[in-house]
Structure formats: C-alpha cells, structure tokens
Design an enzyme around this catalytic site. Structure first.
Site, mmCIF file in Angstrom:
data_model
loop_
_atom_site.group_PDB
_atom_site.id
_atom_site.type_symbol
_atom_site.label_atom_id
_atom_site.label_comp_id
_atom_site.label_asym_id
_atom_site.label_seq_id
_atom_site.Cartn_x
_atom_site.Cartn_y
_atom_site.Cartn_z
ATOM 1 N N LYS A 74 -9.592 5.144 5.422
ATOM 2 C CA LYS A 74 -10.293 4.195 4.309
ATOM 3 C C LYS A 74 -10.893 4.810 2.626
ATOM 4 O O LYS A 74 -11.677 5.450 2.890
ATOM 5 C CB LYS A 74 -10.365 2.995 4.281
ATOM 6 C CG LYS A 74 -11.069 2.713 3.088
ATOM 7 C CD LYS A 74 -9.235 1.604 1.808
ATOM 8 C CE LYS A 74 -8.379 0.901 2.992
ATOM 9 N NZ LYS A 74 -8.005 0.228 2.157
ATOM 10 N N HIS A 96 0.936 -2.669 6.947
ATOM 11 C CA HIS A 96 -0.132 -1.921 6.059
ATOM 12 C C HIS A 96 -1.402 -3.775 6.949
ATOM 13 O O HIS A 96 -0.857 -4.152 7.866
ATOM 14 C CB HIS A 96 -0.397 -2.830 4.821
ATOM 15 C CG HIS A 96 -1.543 -3.336 4.069
ATOM 16 N ND1 HIS A 96 -1.268 -4.545 4.051
ATOM 17 C CD2 HIS A 96 -2.554 -2.723 3.389
ATOM 18 C CE1 HIS A 96 -2.784 -4.554 3.628
ATOM 19 N NE2 HIS A 96 -3.436 -3.792 3.617
#
Lengths: 421, 421
Positions: B192, B319
């Site tokens: 991330k 996701h």
C-alpha cells in the site's frame, strides 16, 4: 447430492418433418435434424438436451460423450475442460451458415452447450428446482415469443400440401400472420426475408402493419442485401420496424447501415461469439444481439451475454433455428431469468408438427410460453416419439442441412449466394 | 426445497481491532467496522454474510431487511427488486473513498451484495453444496492471496505496540514481507503506497525485489500521484512490478499513464461499477480490474465481471478492504469458481487478530486458502466472538471510517487530499 454424477450418455439423432420455408440461401428440406441428448445419473434421473443433428455435430457429441462419465453436473468448468480436451482442436464448422461464419470457438461453444443444458436439467431435478431458479429466478411468469413468418410453398415439390398453406405475396404473409396470431396469440411478428426483391418484402411489411397496427414487426433477410439496399429498405420502413435484423454482412457493413437507418439493427450473424463483441461494440455495428444458447455456449454463457448487453447498453433478443420442445423449454427458462431479455424471442415451434417430448407442458398463452414450474427443464421425453423420429432419421437420407443444394434440385440454376439484392 | 424462505434477518455491527495501517489519505483507526448478516430460514438454517458496518450502510441494510421476509433465497432477481424498492433512490455514498467515487448504482450494488452472499449460503446449505459449486465449480482447490504490506507505526499513538512492528522504511517493509511470507507462505506481495514520497516507495519495491526475487510485486498508491509522477514511477519500476495499481485518478489519467509505462495498470478506483466499464474499455484506461463482491453487487455479478474481463481481454484480480472470515470465505469461493481470476487476491486478514467465525476452516497454506468443501460458505458463526465484537462496537465510539480525521488528531495539519505527489 454430493454423489451426483453422470453415469451414461445417450445421443439420439432425430429427423422431424419440416415445411418448405424459404430464406435467402434456399429452402428448408423436408426433414430437419436434431440430436436428443440424455445424461443418465442413475436412479432414474435423466437430464435432457437438444442440439444440432447433422453428422459433424453428432460426431463431435459422440467424441465428447465418453469423457463425461463420472462428471459432477454442477461442475460446468470441468464439463468445459473435458469437452475442449475431447474435441481437441475444434474445427471451424457449424450446421448452417445462417448463424454467421464458423469458428473454432463457436464449434466448442456449441458442443459444450449441448451437454450444459442436460447437466442443468440434472441439477434442477436433483435440487428440486426449475432451471430458471438456478439462473437467478424467473422475472416473468411466461416468455413472449414472436410469430415467425416465412415465405413458403404450399408443400414440398415431391409431396402433398403441408397444410400451412402457400405464402408468396404480401396477402399470403398477412394470412399466415393471422393464422399464427389467431392460433398462438403472438404479440410480435417477424418475417424471414431476403427471399424476394426488397420492394416485395417492403410491401409485405406495410401490409402487416396495416393488418396488425399494434404488433412490433421485424424482418430478417439474413445478409441478403448490400449496404445501399439495406439503407434503402431501412429508410422506407421507418416507423414500421421494431428492429431490422442482419440486413447485410459483417460488422463494417452493419455499422454503415446502422448510422443511416432510423431503427435498431439486430444480429445473429455478425455477433455470434464472445470474440465478436469487442469489435461490434467499438464499431457500433448492432443495437440488439440475438442470443441462442445452442451456439453461445449454453444457458450460463447466455446469461453472461445478457449481462454484457446490459453493461454496454445493447438490446437482447433470441434467435431460433428449427428446434423441438426440449430447446423450447431451455429457451423459456433462460429468457425468464434474464431481466433485459425483453424482446419477444424467436421460435420455429409453430412449424413443427412432431416432437420428442410429452405434450401438455409447453404451450402458447397469448403468444407466451408459461415457464415450467417443475424441477429442471420440466419436460419429459416421449420415448415412443423419440423412437419414431429416430427411425425417420435413419430413413430420411438427410445428414446435413443443405438449403442451397435442396433448392438446386428444384431450380438447377439457383446460386444461393449473398448478397442477392 | 420449494419451501425455502427467509424468515428472519439479523444485522449485527461489530468492531475489530485494527493496526495503524497508513495510506494515501491517512491511517486506519483503532477499530474497523463490519456488519454481520444472518438470514434465518428456519429449522436452524442460517445464511451468513458480511458487509460494511458504518452507520449509513447499516441504516440501508436495516431498511431493506424487513422486505426480505418470505423471500426465496434462490430468487436473486427478486432480492434485487426488493432491495431497490426498499432503498428507494439510493444515495451516492460509500463507507470509504478508497474504492472510487460514490454513485447510486454502487450503493445499490453494495446493499444488494450484503444479502446476496447469505442467500447463497442458504442455497448451498439447502442443496448440500459449497458456494463454489453454485458458481460453476472450483477450478482451483485453493485460492492464492497476496501478502498485503503496509507502512505502519508500531502502534496507535494512544495505545500499546500492536505486535506487528513498525514499518516506515524499505528495510521495515522487507521485514514485514518476510513475516508475512514466513507465516502464511504468500507467493505475491503488494505494498500500500502513496504514503511517502515516491522515491522512498520505489526504493521499497527495489528492496522487496532484492529480498524476494521470484515474487510478483505490486504497489497501490490509491491515486496519490499525478500523471507525470505515475509515469516516472512506472518507468523506474519497469521489470519490477506485476502490475501498478491506481497510480492516478480517473479514466483519462490512467489511460495516459497506461500508454507510457511498461506494466499493466490495475484498478479498484476508476472502474468500480458496470457503468464504468464501457468508457474504461474504450479509453484503454486499465488492463486489470480488481473485483470486490462487496460493491460489485455480490458473487454472481462478480462472475459477470469475470466474463466481461475474459471477453474484453482484461486481467482480473481481487480487491480487499478490512474484512473478516465470512468475507474471506465468500471471496475464496468466488475466486475458485472464476477461471480467469488468475492473479493472487488481496486480503487484509493477516492484520486482523479478531474474527466472528469459528477458527479452523480458513487458513493459508503456501499463501492460498483451500476452498471450503462443506455446504454454503462453509464457515460457522462463533456467537461468543460475535457478542464480544458487537460489545466492542457499542463502546468503540467509531461509527464511520475516517482515515483522514483520525490522522488529523495526530497531525493537525494533515490535508488528506490527493494527488499528494
């Protein structure tokens, strides 16, 4: 349930009487071929399917059949894998060129579809649910079909009149439409065109409009027209047609026609596999896709096609080749469970006087077939009828649909090429 | 079977401890919210689901719940109709802007999905089949997930160290990756990003490549970069990334980046509804779509997304927002049954130390979760844990995810705007 498995596969070719229905390449032969597929899961549980019955299609079904023993009917990915493996390099081959150019992926999809429907029939029976429930639930209690109009002779040249009557003029087509509407209640009408010069067919559509002012009307010349002819016909039929089906060949030609005519263009000839969709969408070639589970890869792939049409704002209707009650049941479950399949579906059923299923379940009520409520497809094989139609297959001499060749036996100079006009 | 019907709906919000995971807009709060949904079909048959647990999402679930009494869980079209009717005009609202702009259709899809999964759990239990079988069969026995790396503090500012350790440098990220790979066996790694200036994150990716020469690597800055920054990072990470996820905002910007960088672009921010697909495909904005059944409208709509990706030659991955075991089970059944979902899926599960399901069924084996074989989702609610996490919800004080606001309590000048770099 966890023990559900295919223990046997029976493939029975049948021939059914077919009237002399005219189209852009020729005329229907006296018999149409279908294959009846039975997947046996033991304990009397049998899944039914119906597919093309020409020799090459049959050979492919028979090649795949042994690979299905032991298969869990829930596992359609495994069914696809086994079908593809057994077929090997699938040939570019389809039983009719009325459904667009052949391709290897279409051959594979058609072979897979032939087994996917009876596998779903097994699943539905095993869980006690109609196939429409397995596809997400019926959004309509009955599926509207269109009255399928054909130019035709009174009978085959070598035979007796078939009882359906001759239809070779606008008046003949209107009379035929009145019979179909009176008998079955159809609320939409479609004319198989590309048979006579366009002005005659335009006149037929105007005559239909006069006789049926409220019925949505369609014409399908099966790519018999050039682009200029298509544009001229489309322009002259402004306000008359719900959609214009496959006026001309190919994505580019269709796109050119689509830009010039006021009504949507529909197709079951230039978009017939998933491979065709990206270019068709990019070029805006068509506005309505005609699904057909027989070559789109079965019921679930047809649901996918519906989802793609919804996503890309394409209309969705349904195509028909000559078929029997098993496929009518499958089409009805499918159309019931695809919300955006909102056009009346095509069917040849009113032209078939023979069938392989026990009568009574499927019927037209106000032009629509009530969705069978019993588990699976909801139809039952009539074994006597199956035996009789298989016997008819053995003796009829036809092994592959050949509308062109049959027409040449009647009109030796017949070319059978498109575009004709 | 024909009597299967929803007789009761229970919606239980829970809060689970969440570590301070950093992202482009802020940092995860000490608790993440989820809603546990139980559809009661009587005779002890309960279907489980998991959805967003923020106040507006909960309010919508509660508004729909009474309309589901009597519903046949097979009938997802009717479930959709009742959901849409009960919602009325759905607001443009989602619990996080990490999944793209809100829209009415996305709100409806998320609300529907919250009930579709437990309805499928009911169907699976009723017919004695795992959900993967209802979706066409598992094509993989275990679903590979990626190890999800986060920049993070050692603990929340007001709390103890969380035990996961600090990770604010390339070395810290590599150490975290080693822990994830050693513990769970992940074969792919995703960072991330969008947290630190791009050069630091580029260095982190190079450090990961050095430490894990064979692992496919991804970075996801959540649209934190401008187009020029995205192109620079993509160029510098040539040969390092499996795909680059949401470097910049919007279809046009993504298309510009896609033309300039050597790796595929993936998204769960600019293509998050079916409405987004036509323009994304036309503009060639993305090469990989990240599915997420929570807002794509459930498992069957995610299967449709898979079919669209197959048809339009787009890659398909998955996701994750913070979630618990019910959603891990749902994602695993889905990914098992979509043949072209061939990328390792994202999951936050390694960061969750609390769950609502009984342990033992779901585990990582070599980075992959074996598909549960028992009927339905295959997981069972731990009622004590549910009660405890609901109590935690009642006392935690959080009612809507707010990564920006929480960061501002720590860094008062924090803007939380994008692009940052």
């Amino acid at each position: 349930m966890s023990e559900l498995a295919i223990r046997g596969v029976r493939i029975t070719p049948v021939a059914v009487k077919d009237p002399p229905l005219l189209n852009s390449v020729g005329v229907h032969e006296p018999f149409a071929l279908r294959a009846v597929i039975e997947l046996d899961a033991g304990d009397g549980l049998v899944g039914l399917g119906e597919a093309y019955g020409d020799d090459p299609s049959l050979e492919r079904l028979r090649r795949v059949a042994p690979a299905l023993i032991g298969l869990d009917p829930f596992d359609r990915h495994e069914l696809h894998r086994r079908t593809a493996t057994a077929l090997g390099e699938a040939p570019e081959d389809m039983p009719t060129d009325m459904i667009g150019p052949p391709s290897a992926s279409k051959t594979l999809a058609a072979t897979f579809a032939a087994f996917e429907v009876p596998a779903l029939d097994l699943v539905g029976q095993a869980v006690g649910r109609p196939i429409s429930d397995l596809l997400g639930g019926a959004v309509r209690a009955a599926v509207p079909y269109s009255g399928y109009l054909f130019y035709k002779w009174a009978g085959h040249p070598d035979g007796e009149p078939d009882g359906f009557g001759e239809a070779l003029t606008p008046d003949g087509i209107v009379a035929q439409a009145k019979w179909l509407v009176d008998t079955h209640g159809f609320g939409s009408l479609k004319l198989k065109g590309g048979v006579f010069p366009p002005d005659e067919e335009i006149a037929a559509m105007h005559a239909l409009r006069g006789a049926f002012p409220e019925h949505p009307l369609r014409i399908d010349p099966n790519t018999s027209w050039t682009v200029p002819t298509s544009i001229r016909v489309g322009t002259e039929l402004a306000g008359v047609l719900e959609y214009l089906e496959d006026p001309t060949e190919g994505l580019a030609g269709m796109a050119e026609v689509a830009r010039a005519v006021p009504m949507p263009l529909a197709t079951n000839m230039c978009v017939t596999t998933f491979d065709d969709l990206p270019a068709a969408i990019e070029q805006k070639s068509v506005q309505v896709v005609l699904s057909d589970h027989h070559y789109w890869g079965g019921l679930h792939e047809s649901v996918l096609l519906g989802g793609i049409c919804r996503t890309f704002d394409l209309g969705l209707s349904m195509h028909s080749n000559t078929h029997l009650g098993i496929s009518l049941a499958a089409s009805t479950h499918l159309a019931a469970a695809v919300p955006n399949l909102s056009y009346a579906c095509d069917t040849h059923i009113p032209w078939q006087v023979e069938d392989v299923i026990e009568p009574g379940v499927l019927r037209f009520v106000d032009g629509a077939v009530p969705v069978p409520a019993s588990p699976g497809l909801g139809v039952t094989l009539d074994r006597d009828a199956l035996a009789q139609l298989h016997e008819q297959y053995l003796t009829c001499g036809i092994r592959r649909r050949d509308d062109v060749g049959y027409m040449r036996t009647i009109e030796p100079s017949w070319a059978g090429t498109r575009p004709r006009f």
